[in-house]
Enzyme design. Structure first.
Site, PDB file in Angstrom:
ATOM      1  N   HIS A 158       0.811  -1.222   0.000  1.00 15.52           N
ATOM      2  CA  HIS A 158       0.000   0.000   0.000  1.00 15.52           C
ATOM      3  C   HIS A 158       0.839   1.263   0.000  1.00 15.52           C
ATOM      4  O   HIS A 158       0.439   2.280  -0.552  1.00 15.52           O
ATOM      5  CB  HIS A 158      -1.023  -0.041   1.129  1.00 15.52           C
ATOM      6  N   ARG A 170     -10.241   5.141  -1.904  1.00 14.03           N
ATOM      7  CA  ARG A 170      -9.881   4.251  -0.787  1.00 14.03           C
ATOM      8  C   ARG A 170     -10.228   4.959   0.524  1.00 14.03           C
ATOM      9  O   ARG A 170      -9.413   5.684   1.091  1.00 14.03           O
ATOM     10  CB  ARG A 170      -8.386   3.919  -0.818  1.00 14.03           C
ATOM     11  N   ARG A 179     -15.285   3.135  -2.085  1.00 10.42           N
ATOM     12  CA  ARG A 179     -15.179   1.765  -1.578  1.00 10.42           C
ATOM     13  C   ARG A 179     -15.422   1.779  -0.074  1.00 10.42           C
ATOM     14  O   ARG A 179     -14.876   2.629   0.639  1.00 10.42           O
ATOM     15  CB  ARG A 179     -13.798   1.212  -1.884  1.00 10.42           C
ATOM     16  N   GLU A 208     -11.757  -9.684  -6.538  1.00 10.21           N
ATOM     17  CA  GLU A 208     -10.335  -9.757  -6.190  1.00 10.21           C
ATOM     18  C   GLU A 208      -9.967 -11.054  -5.480  1.00 10.21           C
ATOM     19  O   GLU A 208      -8.863 -11.201  -4.974  1.00 10.21           O
ATOM     20  CB  GLU A 208      -9.889  -8.522  -5.397  1.00 10.21           C
ATOM     21  N   ASN A 249      -4.719  -6.159  -7.906  1.00 12.82           N
ATOM     22  CA  ASN A 249      -3.608  -6.344  -6.957  1.00 12.82           C
ATOM     23  C   ASN A 249      -3.852  -7.572  -6.087  1.00 12.82           C
ATOM     24  O   ASN A 249      -2.991  -8.427  -5.926  1.00 12.82           O
ATOM     25  CB  ASN A 249      -3.444  -5.127  -6.045  1.00 12.82           C
ATOM     26  N   ASP A 250      -5.054  -7.622  -5.525  1.00  9.42           N
ATOM     27  CA  ASP A 250      -5.353  -8.780  -4.686  1.00  9.42           C
ATOM     28  C   ASP A 250      -5.635 -10.011  -5.523  1.00  9.42           C
ATOM     29  O   ASP A 250      -5.278 -11.123  -5.143  1.00  9.42           O
ATOM     30  CB  ASP A 250      -6.543  -8.471  -3.758  1.00  9.42           C
ATOM     31  N   ARG A 307       1.698  -9.927  -1.849  1.00 10.40           N
ATOM     32  CA  ARG A 307       1.978  -8.681  -2.576  1.00 10.40           C
ATOM     33  C   ARG A 307       2.998  -7.801  -1.868  1.00 10.40           C
ATOM     34  O   ARG A 307       3.519  -6.860  -2.460  1.00 10.40           O
ATOM     35  CB  ARG A 307       0.669  -7.905  -2.852  1.00 10.40           C
ATOM     36  N   CYS A 333      -9.616  -1.591 -11.217  1.00  9.76           N
ATOM     37  CA  CYS A 333      -9.013  -0.485 -10.469  1.00  9.76           C
ATOM     38  C   CYS A 333      -7.715  -0.889  -9.771  1.00  9.76           C
ATOM     39  O   CYS A 333      -7.179  -0.144  -8.969  1.00  9.76           O
ATOM     40  CB  CYS A 333     -10.006   0.094  -9.459  1.00  9.76           C
TER      41      CYS A 333
HETATM   42  C1  PEP Z   1      -6.760  -4.273  -5.556  1.00 13.95           C
HETATM   43  O1  PEP Z   1      -6.664  -5.193  -4.746  1.00 13.95           O
HETATM   44  O2  PEP Z   1      -6.442  -4.381  -6.752  1.00 13.95           O
HETATM   45  C2  PEP Z   1      -7.280  -2.979  -5.130  1.00 13.95           C
HETATM   46  C3  PEP Z   1      -7.548  -2.031  -6.004  1.00 13.95           C
HETATM   47  O3  PEP Z   1      -7.434  -2.787  -3.797  1.00 13.95           O
HETATM   48  P1  PEP Z   1      -6.222  -2.489  -2.776  1.00 13.95           P
HETATM   49  O4  PEP Z   1      -4.972  -2.346  -3.582  1.00 13.95           O
HETATM   50  O5  PEP Z   1      -6.580  -1.268  -2.031  1.00 13.95           O
HETATM   51  O6  PEP Z   1      -6.214  -3.732  -1.947  1.00 13.95           O
HETATM   52 MG    MG Z   2      -7.694  -5.062  -2.850  1.00 16.61          MG
END
Ligand code: PEP
Ligand code: MG
Length: 756
Positions: free
Chosen positions: A361, A468, A504, A603, A626-627, A637, A674
């Site tokens: 993050h 976020r 979100r 995700e 990402n997740d 990650r 996203c």
């Molecule tokens: C993701 O997981 O791709 C996402 C956009 O959420 P975050 O990165 O905040 O977990």
């Molecule tokens: Mg996520």
């Protein structure tokens, strides 16, 4: 054996320079294996040669002087094969090379093992005997185990400039390899931030006021003494006198004739109080741990405990750092969003985190804030970088310390070129993102801080695909009230009106902790995260949803509410029920608002397979790549060690994305993405071709993605997609798409590895 291994590693760890460390290695191995010769050869990367660095049993005058080419001798062969070579008669081997200065003529048997760190051969560890006999399996296993452990220590030791092979005039320029966290180049001064009461992370600094430092130390020591006496008194009726004696021993350790006196000496020599304490405690701990006697070894833990106690006092008594130099490059073992927020934005130019990966993050925050960032730089000698000149190369993921004038000039040129590229794209910021054959894609932004708003609008964002909300929660010291939230959300909605804004709901857990709501879990990414917490705490969820809906009253904007980390339809149904309840209540209260669209983030793999069932229940889907990549590929990650395996172009990921598109299109619902993948121009071509309607990304990349898609034909993008969906290798897929971009004249947008 385990004992010997542990002790050698500890001693090597505590060595103050590379020569001492290598001397300890050859000495202890010679003793432990009862062998006649032990030698370490280290790779000099600049000269591409092995250097005969330290020996016991051969000619010590040749240390640091004799070198071997990479293909020379048995040592070269061990390095080439990256595996041990065990011979009873080395001189008979075709690769044996006789070097007179070394004096190895009488030795017949040879066992060489490579020293390997992160797949790179750093050197070779050799033992030799006169007698012609093969070293047995247990000896070979011992040397391999030792070498595997030493590799990390040597890599770290060499990474600290003082310990480089080419010793000499001060700290040389060094380049440390990590991962690109946020693009761009920053040139500035290192400022170390560290977790409080953790001795290991205290940076090396000079004392700014020697007298004041000594005063602070004495005060901290007095407070610690008082604390120990209180503990002793409290326990006096439960412990035997000999056990209570331990507290006395503690108090003695703090005497001016012991630890305190040594720390004062170091302060007087110019060291800052906290780093002086760290050095003294580390030295004592290493001494204790190297002792034969198990009881005495354990005393190292006591010293460490004392050190931590005194440090905690020092840190509460000393004021927090308030001033940051211009061009601050913030460096930490593990940077957190909170640490970044402590530095005034105008002083901050770049970030470096020893731990973490591009999908952490803090890296996401850095991209949102346009701060060149490198993460996962495991070898960085962080304690030595305070106030030192540093370059952050966020394109390639390199950190350069003590740059030479030529390097500085080279990087200043990169900064100039980058500024030109961005300027050259400014004219398209108000143009629509339409391909040359007329296909339109919406480019939205991801936000979290109010500072993102102006930048996003400035780059022509058409909406917000991911706000976020947890960032606001993370910056508070308690849960924000419904009204606190309403005010913040309203500012966001107003700033973007009439563009759609996707909020979100709270996505905490995993690596996003709230200081006032700690969650202790073995495996937090598979634990209590996102919507799971919201549903278990409806009071928090309801107040957030109410705040969102109320914030939109009277504003001409489409509010969209999005649920994170959904893994079943039951979670969607329950969330929908609560959102409808909020809406009904607000209408009853007389608030004049429309029911917002509700959507789900895809995700988690289960949500991919149930995308059709989920999308039937909501208004839109948005992929959190990402997740999704993390969970599909079983790659944390945040873990720098496996970040090479975090592959957005993995065939399994691409096929999953395609199946989500099919589900959304079958139900005629809007589909966005996203995760960071959306802001990667190379990936954006594939996502558009698949049929994503909305790509939501950090504002920094928006114009690059727009330029890419505007230069492409949709028909061509679809041909590329068809081809890659039949490919089975992530690296080849990426290379292929990049090649197609170069052909389309987009070479400049692909960050080629031009610097070395
Ligand atoms: C993701 O997981 O791709 C996402 C956009 O959420 P975050 O990165 O905040 O977990
Ligand atoms: Mg996520």
């Amino acid at each position: 054996m385990l004992d010997v291994l542990r002790r050698v590693i500890q001693e090597v760890n505590a060595a103050s320079d590379l020569t001492t460390a290598l001397d300890i290695i050859v000495d202890r191995v010679q003793q432990a294996m009862g062998t006649e010769v032990c030698t370490v050869y280290l790779l000099d990367e600049e000269r591409n040669q092995y250097v005969f660095m330290a020996t016991r049993g051969l000619n010590r005058d040749a240390e640091g002087i004799v070198t071997l080419d990479l293909t020379e001798g048995l040592v070269g062969l061990v390095g080439e094969r990256a595996e041990p070579i065990n011979l009873d008669n080395a001189p008979a081997h075709p690769r044996y090379l006789y070097i007179e200065e070394v004096g190895e003529k009488p030795f017949k048997s040879f066992l060489g093992v490579p020293i390997i760190h992160h797949r790179r051969v750093l050197g070779v560890l050799v033992v030799q005997q006169k007698e012609a006999r093969r070293y047995d399996e247990s000896e070979e296993a011992f040397l391999i185990t030792l070498s595997a452990q030493l590799a990390g220590v040597i890599a770290h030791a060499r990474a600290t400039g003082e310990l480089s092979i080419n010793t000499g005039d001060g700290l040389p320029m060094s380049r440390f390899v990590g991962k690109a966290g946020a693009p761009g180049v920053a040139i500035g001064t290192g400022v170390i931030v560290f977790v409080e009461a953790d001795l290991g992370t205290v940076p090396e600094r000079e004392s700014r006021d020697i007298k004041a430092d000594i005063r602070l130390l004495r005060q901290a020591v007095d407070e610690t003494r008082r604390e120990i006496r209180e503990m002793s008194e409290k326990l006096s009726d439960r412990l035997r006198p000999e056990e209570l004696g331990l507290f006395e021993a503690y108090l003695h350790m703090l005497d001016e004739t012991a630890i305190t006196g040594e720390v004062i000496e170091r302060i007087e020599a110019g060291q800052w109080v906290q780093s002086a304490l760290r050095s003294v405690v580390e030295q004592h701990v290493a001494n204790f741990e190297a002792m034969e006697d198990a009881y005495l070894r354990e005393r190292g833990v006591d010293v460490l405990d004392l050190g931590r106690r005194v440090l905690a006092k020092l840190q509460t008594n000393e004021e927090r750092r308030a001033e940051f130099p211009e061009n601050t490059i913030l460096i930490a073992e593990e940077l957190t969003p909170g640490m970044v927020a402590d530095v005034p934005r105008e002083n901050l130019v770049g970030l470096v985190s020893v731990e973490g990966s591009p999908s952490s993050h803090v890296a996401i925050l850095a991209r949102a804030m346009d701060l060149p960032t490198v993460v996962g730089v495991e070898e960085l000698p962080i304690n030595l970088l305070e106030d030192k000149p540093v370059i952050v190369d966020g394109f390639q993921g390199h950190v350069i310390t003590h740059p030479s004038p030529e390097q500085l000039e080279l990087y200043r040129e990169v900064v100039r070129q980058e500024a030109e590229l961005v300027k050259g794209l400014e004219h398209i910021k108000d143009e629509a993102c339409v391909t040359t054959d007329g296909h339109r894609v919406s480019l939205w932004v991801n936000t979290g801080l109010m500072t993102d708003v102006a930048r996003s609008l400035d780059r022509g964002a058409e909406g917000v695909g991911l706000y976020r909300t947890e960032i606001h929660f993370m910056m508070n010291d308690r849960f924000p009230t419904e009204e606190d939230q309403r005010v913040i959300y309203r500012q966001h909605l107003q700033a973007f009106a009439p563009r759609p804004v996707t909020m979100r709901t709270l996505d905490i857990g995993g690596d996003k902790a709230l200081p006032y709501f700690p969650i202790e879990e073995e495996n937090p990414f598979l634990g209590w995260r996102g919507v799971r917490i919201s549903l278990d705490h409806p009071e928090i969820f309801l107040s957030q949803v109410r705040a969102m809906i109320r914030a939109n009253e009277g504003i001409d904007t489409d509010l969209r509410i999005m649920l994170p980390m959904v893994s079943s339809v039951a979670e969607v149904d329950e969330s929908q029920r609560l959102i409808s309840q909020c809406y009904r209540e607000l209408i009853e209260e007389g608030v004049e608002v429309e029911m917002p669209d509700v959507g789900v983030m895809i995700e988690v793999p289960s949500a991919v397979y149930q995308a059709r069932d989920i999308v039937k229940r909501v208004d839109f889907l948005s992929v959190g790549s990402n997740d999704l990549v993390q969970y599909m590929l079983a790659v944390d990650r945040n873990n720098a060690r496996v970040s090479e395996l975090f592959q957005e172009f993995h065939p399994a990921v691409l096929r999953a994305l395609k199946s989500i598109v099919d589900a959304a299109q079958a139900e005629n619902k809007t589909l966005g993405i996203c995760g960071e993948m959306a802001g990667n121009p190379v990936a954006a071509i594939l996502l558009m071709a698949m049929g994503f309607d909305v790509l939501s990304m950090n504002a920094t990349n928006l114009l690059l993605v727009k330029q890419t898609l505007r230069s492409f034909e949709m028909a061509r993008a679809k041909r590329i997609l068809n081809k890659v969906l039949k490919m089975d290798n992530a690296v080849l897929i990426r290379d292929y798409v990049e090649e197609q971009m170069r052909k389309a004249g987009l070479g400049q947008i692909i960050r080629t590895k031009t610097l070395g």
